[in-house]
Scaffold this active site. Structure first.
Site, PDB file in Angstrom:
ATOM      1  N   ASN A  50      54.860  25.983  48.714  1.00 31.81           N
ATOM      2  CA  ASN A  50      53.601  25.016  49.158  1.00 31.81           C
ATOM      3  C   ASN A  50      54.654  23.964  49.873  1.00 31.81           C
ATOM      4  O   ASN A  50      55.707  23.669  49.605  1.00 31.81           O
ATOM      5  CB  ASN A  50      52.881  24.652  48.103  1.00 31.81           C
ATOM      6  CG  ASN A  50      53.508  24.080  46.840  1.00 31.81           C
ATOM      7  OD1 ASN A  50      54.634  24.457  46.526  1.00 31.81           O
ATOM      8  ND2 ASN A  50      52.853  23.294  46.193  1.00 31.81           N
ATOM      9  N   GLU A  52      53.607  20.192  51.224  1.00 30.49           N
ATOM     10  CA  GLU A  52      52.692  19.117  51.053  1.00 30.49           C
ATOM     11  C   GLU A  52      53.048  18.069  52.206  1.00 30.49           C
ATOM     12  O   GLU A  52      54.102  18.234  53.049  1.00 30.49           O
ATOM     13  CB  GLU A  52      52.870  18.372  49.858  1.00 30.49           C
ATOM     14  CG  GLU A  52      52.421  19.513  48.660  1.00 30.49           C
ATOM     15  CD  GLU A  52      52.073  18.666  47.398  1.00 30.49           C
ATOM     16  OE1 GLU A  52      52.679  17.614  47.134  1.00 30.49           O
ATOM     17  OE2 GLU A  52      51.617  19.237  46.462  1.00 30.49           O
ATOM     18  N   CYS A  61      49.423  25.688  51.252  1.00 28.75           N
ATOM     19  CA  CYS A  61      49.880  26.349  50.089  1.00 28.75           C
ATOM     20  C   CYS A  61      50.773  27.555  50.124  1.00 28.75           C
ATOM     21  O   CYS A  61      50.948  28.125  51.425  1.00 28.75           O
ATOM     22  CB  CYS A  61      48.461  27.304  49.533  1.00 28.75           C
ATOM     23  SG  CYS A  61      47.110  26.121  49.210  1.00 28.75           S
ATOM     24  N   GLU A  63      50.609  30.736  49.370  1.00 31.64           N
ATOM     25  CA  GLU A  63      50.198  31.925  49.674  1.00 31.64           C
ATOM     26  C   GLU A  63      50.214  32.083  51.290  1.00 31.64           C
ATOM     27  O   GLU A  63      50.604  32.927  51.794  1.00 31.64           O
ATOM     28  CB  GLU A  63      48.978  32.309  49.039  1.00 31.64           C
ATOM     29  CG  GLU A  63      48.865  32.385  47.556  1.00 31.64           C
ATOM     30  CD  GLU A  63      48.609  30.985  47.025  1.00 31.64           C
ATOM     31  OE1 GLU A  63      49.095  30.121  47.541  1.00 31.64           O
ATOM     32  OE2 GLU A  63      48.101  31.011  45.937  1.00 31.64           O
ATOM     33  N   CYS A  96      44.046  29.991  45.874  1.00 27.97           N
ATOM     34  CA  CYS A  96      42.651  29.007  46.034  1.00 27.97           C
ATOM     35  C   CYS A  96      41.868  29.867  46.943  1.00 27.97           C
ATOM     36  O   CYS A  96      42.344  30.972  47.417  1.00 27.97           O
ATOM     37  CB  CYS A  96      43.078  27.724  46.601  1.00 27.97           C
ATOM     38  SG  CYS A  96      43.702  27.909  48.291  1.00 27.97           S
ATOM     39  N   CYS A  99      43.134  30.305  50.472  1.00 34.07           N
ATOM     40  CA  CYS A  99      44.150  31.237  50.408  1.00 34.07           C
ATOM     41  C   CYS A  99      43.737  32.892  50.397  1.00 34.07           C
ATOM     42  O   CYS A  99      44.219  33.796  51.095  1.00 34.07           O
ATOM     43  CB  CYS A  99      45.287  30.990  49.482  1.00 34.07           C
ATOM     44  SG  CYS A  99      46.128  29.697  49.865  1.00 34.07           S
TER      45      CYS A  99
HETATM   46  N1  THU Z   1      48.808  25.391  45.947  1.00 37.03           N
HETATM   47  C1  THU Z   1      49.197  26.337  46.252  1.00 37.03           C
HETATM   48  O1  THU Z   1      50.429  26.339  46.913  1.00 37.03           O
HETATM   49  N2  THU Z   1      48.494  27.592  46.203  1.00 37.03           N
HETATM   50  C2  THU Z   1      47.347  27.544  45.341  1.00 37.03           C
HETATM   51  O2  THU Z   1      46.581  28.647  45.598  1.00 37.03           O
HETATM   52  C3  THU Z   1      46.793  26.501  45.183  1.00 37.03           C
HETATM   53  C4  THU Z   1      47.373  25.189  45.381  1.00 37.03           C
HETATM   54  C5  THU Z   1      49.415  23.889  46.055  1.00 37.03           C
HETATM   55  C6  THU Z   1      48.883  23.016  47.165  1.00 37.03           C
HETATM   56  C7  THU Z   1      49.438  21.841  46.566  1.00 37.03           C
HETATM   57  O3  THU Z   1      50.637  21.561  47.110  1.00 37.03           O
HETATM   58  C8  THU Z   1      49.439  21.763  44.992  1.00 37.03           C
HETATM   59  O4  THU Z   1      49.614  23.293  44.983  1.00 37.03           O
HETATM   60  C9  THU Z   1      48.423  21.349  44.210  1.00 37.03           C
HETATM   61  O5  THU Z   1      47.066  21.652  44.825  1.00 37.03           O
END
Ligand code: THU
Length: 139
Positions: A50, A52, A61, A63, A96, A99
């Protein structure tokens, strides 16, 4: 000779790859470090983490970053045979919804998705995570 199938052997390898790439996570806002590893039908494993953003909403994310990387490396014909998702925060986290829809573009319905659940590592076929994915077949 072991009778174990490749799907049973995959969780360890793929999860390990997902855990390793999670160490590269750029997540100064949530501090939730996620890694994803895709096993492709060409035998390659492609990882993502991920990334941000201070706007929050532009965060990508793990994925989806892995999918983008796989297409960039191997082209539009990639097929995903298995996915593993790990986080370094010792908490349950399945892919999520956004994704799941992005994975749907490239993944077989019965492909195993391996992720951290509240009771340990869980493996589910993709179609159980996202039944009725939106589809628009190219003409
Ligand atoms: N996140 C992911 O990388 N994958 C997911 O399927 C859900 C959330 C990350 C996004 C963000 O940087 C952190 O997790 C908190 O939501």
């Amino acid at each position: 000779m072991s009778e174990r199938s490749s799907i049973e052997l995959e969780p360890g390898t793929l999860l390990q790859a997902a855990r390793e790439v999670a160490r590269n996570s750029y997540s100064p806002y949530s501090r939730f470090r996620v890694g994803a590893a895709l096993k492709l039908s060409n035998g390659e494993i492609v990882t993502g983490t991920n990334v941000e953003n201070s706007s929050y909403g532009l965060t990508i994310c793990a994925e989806r970053s892995a999918v983008a990387r796989a297409v960039a490396q191997f082209g539009p014909e990639i097929r995903i045979e298995a996915v593993a998702v790990a986080n370094l925060n010792d908490t349950a986290s399945s892919p999520c919804g956004a994704c799941r829809q992005v994975l749907a573009e490239f993944i077989a319905p019965d492909a195993p998705v391996i992720f951290a659940a509240s009771n340990g590592v869980r493996t589910m076929p993709f179609s159980e995570l996202l039944p009725l994915a939106f589809e628009m077949k190219p003409k």
